[in-house]
Design a protein around this motif. Structure first.
Motif, PDB file in Angstrom:
ATOM      1  N   PHE A 133      51.855  42.396  67.615  1.00 19.82           N
ATOM      2  CA  PHE A 133      53.052  42.291  68.457  1.00 19.82           C
ATOM      3  C   PHE A 133      53.707  43.641  68.700  1.00 19.82           C
ATOM      4  CE2 PHE A 133      57.708  41.234  68.773  1.00 19.82           C
ATOM      5  CZ  PHE A 133      57.639  40.660  70.023  1.00 19.82           C
ATOM      6  N   THR A 159      61.261  36.205  71.927  1.00 21.21           N
ATOM      7  CA  THR A 159      60.171  35.501  71.267  1.00 21.21           C
ATOM      8  C   THR A 159      60.678  34.283  70.503  1.00 21.21           C
ATOM      9  OG1 THR A 159      58.861  37.524  71.035  1.00 21.21           O
ATOM     10  CG2 THR A 159      58.322  35.710  69.550  1.00 21.21           C
ATOM     11  N   GLN A 185      49.467  34.034  72.245  1.00 25.12           N
ATOM     12  CA  GLN A 185      50.862  33.646  72.088  1.00 25.12           C
ATOM     13  C   GLN A 185      51.538  34.443  70.978  1.00 25.12           C
ATOM     14  OE1 GLN A 185      51.900  29.862  73.159  1.00 25.12           O
ATOM     15  NE2 GLN A 185      53.545  29.548  71.692  1.00 25.12           N
ATOM     16  N   SER A 202      53.850  27.458  67.648  1.00 29.39           N
ATOM     17  CA  SER A 202      55.243  27.887  67.806  1.00 29.39           C
ATOM     18  C   SER A 202      55.984  27.872  66.475  1.00 29.39           C
ATOM     19  CB  SER A 202      55.961  26.970  68.804  1.00 29.39           C
ATOM     20  OG  SER A 202      55.349  27.041  70.068  1.00 29.39           O
ATOM     21  N   GLN A 262      51.628  44.346  75.963  1.00 28.64           N
ATOM     22  CA  GLN A 262      51.731  42.986  76.490  1.00 28.64           C
ATOM     23  C   GLN A 262      51.222  42.925  77.927  1.00 28.64           C
ATOM     24  OE1 GLN A 262      55.345  40.800  75.721  1.00 28.64           O
ATOM     25  NE2 GLN A 262      55.856  42.091  73.987  1.00 28.64           N
ATOM     26  N   LYS A 267      63.411  41.781  72.604  1.00 30.39           N
ATOM     27  CA  LYS A 267      62.118  41.092  72.569  1.00 30.39           C
ATOM     28  C   LYS A 267      62.007  40.132  71.389  1.00 30.39           C
ATOM     29  CE  LYS A 267      59.135  44.410  70.089  1.00 30.39           C
ATOM     30  NZ  LYS A 267      57.873  45.159  70.201  1.00 30.39           N
ATOM     31  N   TYR A 268      62.752  40.381  70.335  1.00 29.13           N
ATOM     32  CA  TYR A 268      62.712  39.480  69.185  1.00 29.13           C
ATOM     33  C   TYR A 268      63.464  38.188  69.500  1.00 29.13           C
ATOM     34  CZ  TYR A 268      61.027  43.628  66.805  1.00 29.13           C
ATOM     35  OH  TYR A 268      60.293  44.728  66.448  1.00 29.13           O
ATOM     36  N   SER A 290      52.065  38.062  72.547  1.00 31.23           N
ATOM     37  CA  SER A 290      52.885  38.257  73.748  1.00 31.23           C
ATOM     38  C   SER A 290      54.008  37.246  73.907  1.00 31.23           C
ATOM     39  CB  SER A 290      51.995  38.204  75.001  1.00 31.23           C
ATOM     40  OG  SER A 290      51.415  36.921  75.138  1.00 31.23           O
ATOM     41  N   GLY A 291      54.057  36.240  73.027  1.00 33.56           N
ATOM     42  CA  GLY A 291      55.121  35.252  73.117  1.00 33.56           C
ATOM     43  C   GLY A 291      54.709  33.972  73.816  1.00 33.56           C
ATOM     44  N   GLN A 330      59.646  30.394  71.454  1.00 31.64           N
ATOM     45  CA  GLN A 330      58.944  29.524  70.505  1.00 31.64           C
ATOM     46  C   GLN A 330      59.758  28.263  70.209  1.00 31.64           C
ATOM     47  OE1 GLN A 330      55.865  30.440  70.249  1.00 31.64           O
ATOM     48  NE2 GLN A 330      56.551  32.313  71.271  1.00 31.64           N
TER      49      GLN A 330
END
Length: 245
Positions: free
Chosen positions: A218, A168, A19, A55, A223, A164-165, A22-23, A172
């Motif tokens: 990360f 993520t 997690q 998370s 991923q 992607k930030y 890759s999130g 979470q």
């Protein structure tokens, strides 16, 4: 007893690493193996509670990238799904047949992940209002029963998030809030016992360490490779649950 503790710790560590890198993946991986030791209800509640810790650990690093517009409908529907999931898990979570159902769900999730990983993103404004509602509810419902609803959230947020930030951070936040809803409902329903508390304490160190280590990868870890490796492990566990549980 010692082997049980080591088993739980390792599974939770690997799941939280996935997690962090890759999130998502904590629920999928953890629920592939925890039901071999616990009932479905016990496995789900332990995984959900520790997913909150995972998370929160990740979100503390990326919360500045939250996109509240992309979260509103998704979260509202996911919470509704978790409420529905509570009644199903509370009443039927001890039945052995639920493990076999979980096995089929895990395999379906693997197929879903591998078949959708190359879908192109589209601008947020082109996403139908129905999409976050449907994906949120399904993710909340399936996640609240089997702790495997992450792919539904991922599907929507990969489309709706800016980068992607943001993806993520939004993911979470979704796991955190829906996890808190599930733990609260089952706590009020009397489903949390001393065994749950013991393994929750055992797992905290594993998920914090695993998620922090995963976050270090990360930027550099593929991923796609992570998803393939995790998917293979999940598929094997799903087959085992169907055949031997």
């Amino acid at each position: 007893m010692v082997l049980d503790i080591v088993f739980v710790f390792v599974i939770l560590f690997i799941g939280s690493f996935l997690q962090g890198a890759s999130g998502f993946g904590f629920g999928l991986f953890s629920m592939s193996f925890l039901p071999f030791m616990f009932t479905l209800k016990e496995s789900t509640l332990l995984a959900v509670a520790l997913a909150v810790v995972t998370s929160l650990t990740i979100l503390a690093k990326v919360y500045k990238h939250l996109d509240y517009k992309a979260l509103l409908l998704l979260l509202s529907s996911a919470i509704a799904g978790r409420v529905g999931a509570f009644f199903i898990l509370h009443n039927f979570g001890e039945m052995d047949i639920m493990k076999k159902i979980l096995g089929f769900v895990l395999i379906a999730m693997v197929i879903y992940i591998l078949s959708s990983r190359n879908k192109k993103k589209v601008p947020y404004r082109k996403v139908m209002v129905a999409l976050p509602i449907v994906m949120g509810f399904l993710g909340g419902l399936i996640g609240g029963i089997f702790m495997t609803g992450g792919p539904f959230f991922v599907f929507y947020l990969m489309i709706a998030s800016r980068d992607k930030y943001s993806y993520t951070a939004n993911l979470q936040a979704t796991f955190l809030i829906t996890g808190l809803v599930t733990v609260t409902l089952h706590g009020l329903g009397g489903d949390l016992n001393s065994q749950f508390l013991f393994y929750f304490l055992v797992g905290i160190l594993g998920v914090i360490t695993g998620s922090r280590l995963g976050m270090k990868w990360f930027e550099r870890l593929s991923q796609d490779q992570i998803k393939k490796i995790a998917s293979a492990a999940v598929a094997v566990a799903g087959i085992n649950l169907i055949l031997f549980s």
